[in-house]
Design an enzyme around this catalytic site. Sequence first.
Site, PDB file in Angstrom:
ATOM      1  CG  ASN A   8      -0.582  -0.321   2.476  1.00 52.89           C
ATOM      2  OD1 ASN A   8       0.475  -0.749   2.886  1.00 52.89           O
ATOM      3  ND2 ASN A   8      -0.923  -0.089   3.647  1.00 52.89           N
ATOM      4  CD  GLU A  44       1.966  -0.313  10.680  1.00 56.22           C
ATOM      5  OE1 GLU A  44       0.573  -1.030  11.286  1.00 56.22           O
ATOM      6  OE2 GLU A  44       2.140  -0.408   9.594  1.00 56.22           O
ATOM      7  CB  CYS A  53      -2.086  -0.178   8.874  1.00 50.68           C
ATOM      8  SG  CYS A  53      -0.753   1.221   8.850  1.00 50.68           S
ATOM      9  CD  GLU A  76       8.704   0.026  10.570  1.00 50.32           C
ATOM     10  OE1 GLU A  76       9.320  -0.414   9.847  1.00 50.32           O
ATOM     11  OE2 GLU A  76       6.991   0.281  10.370  1.00 50.32           O
TER      12      GLU A  76
END
Length: 479
Positions: free
Chosen positions: A152, A251, A285, A459
């Site tokens: 994505n 993640e 997300c 991150e």
Amino acid sequence: MTEVRRQLFIGGAWADAAHGATLPVDDPATGEIIAHVADAGPEDARLAEEAAVSAQPGWARTAPRARSEILRRAYELILERTDELARLMTSEMGKPLAEARGEAAYAAEFLRWFSEEAVRIDGGLGLLPDGRTRMLLSRRPVGPSLLITPWNFPLAMATRKIGPAVAAGCTTILKPAPQTPLSALALAGILQEAGLPDGVLNVVPTSRAQAVCEPLLRGGRIRKLSFTGSTAVGRLLLAQCAGTVVRTSMELGGNAPFIVFEDADLDAAVDGAMVAKMRNMGEACTAANRFFVHRSVAGAFGRRLAARMAALEVGPGTRDGVDVGPLIDAAGRAKVEELVDDAVERGARVLTGGRTPGGPGCFYPPTVLADVAPGSRLLETEIFGPVAAILTFDDEDEVLDRANDTPWGLVGYVFTQGLDRGLRVSEGLEVGMVGLNTGLVSDPAAPFGGVKQSGLGREGGRAGIEEFLEYQYVAVPVR
């Protein structure tokens, strides 16, 4: 930019897959194949592992300033080639060119941020409490790292992982999503041009992820896994890491609540909803999934959001004026269709959208549903599409309980003009990030990540480089 290579990138060289296998890359706006890329197998993975392991000692000894300057040069090259990279992303992933240009800038910022963090890795010297021993602390790279990125955000998710790994002194193997390998291969070329030594980055696109990744994780030479993707796949990877105790950061999925209180500025809330829901066609997300709107303003909010969503232009991302491109593939669109149909069958009202258009491409219209019933499947899974599901609530405790009633905890959004309430609800949400009166939380300088089944580690920000560093403590007797 020269033509993007379609081969594997291993040890600083471009090569075909061991058995000549290739995988097709489709344009989701047309369904046409735009490229065939080398399809790595286990033999190629072993070569990439050998290259990363061999390069690790030298790269770990490289001066932090040298690592910093390579990342800075790569940052500049991405900015110089924004339009070319944007067109590449749009062709393989579908997002409109304006969004793709934004992603290129976002991706570059990770390299700039971690170029600055590379020279700030510190240690320490202190006296232990007994007074008999000095404690010498140093930081050192974790070691060869496997980086697995999603489709994505094909450029930004790669730089968000490569940036801190390179800055920390780790060598890497990047496995990009099979739908979007071209962006990763273009990035490899840029980093090579920026001066990254051979073997520090290796890129292995593959349609056989398990066959490529599992031997690496079980083999004992890969010391770090950084993965972005679904929670289901994350669980499998954690199991594969257990045998050799590979350090992991993950993640994973999200099910973000978007809460609008009765005192919210509705214009700001709708603006925030458009960002939180429609960034990347909802294929993020961080996308708002469940819209909890106070009963007293739910009607007004729904009408305004539906009007804004209905005004969006849907079409191929390369066309001028398009706001919403196609979803990634037919399976992704079918999932969205099924979730919307299920909600409507349970009594949800369609305020706009809800019908799949005819013609080629994996398009789905921006959709707003009101009166979504409990038990609807789209409340319990990531929609990953341009669908906003509106529910109503009456008080703060109720909405917090409902917002937290999910195994995921990546991000939440809160809109209220009361600072005390905003902070109180933010603290009450079981998430790693909160957008308070904003629909955008992602920033290279901020720690990105979730709690519960949304992941492990962070991150970006100062925390990002920590994921690729270990402490070493040396005890020195006081003489």
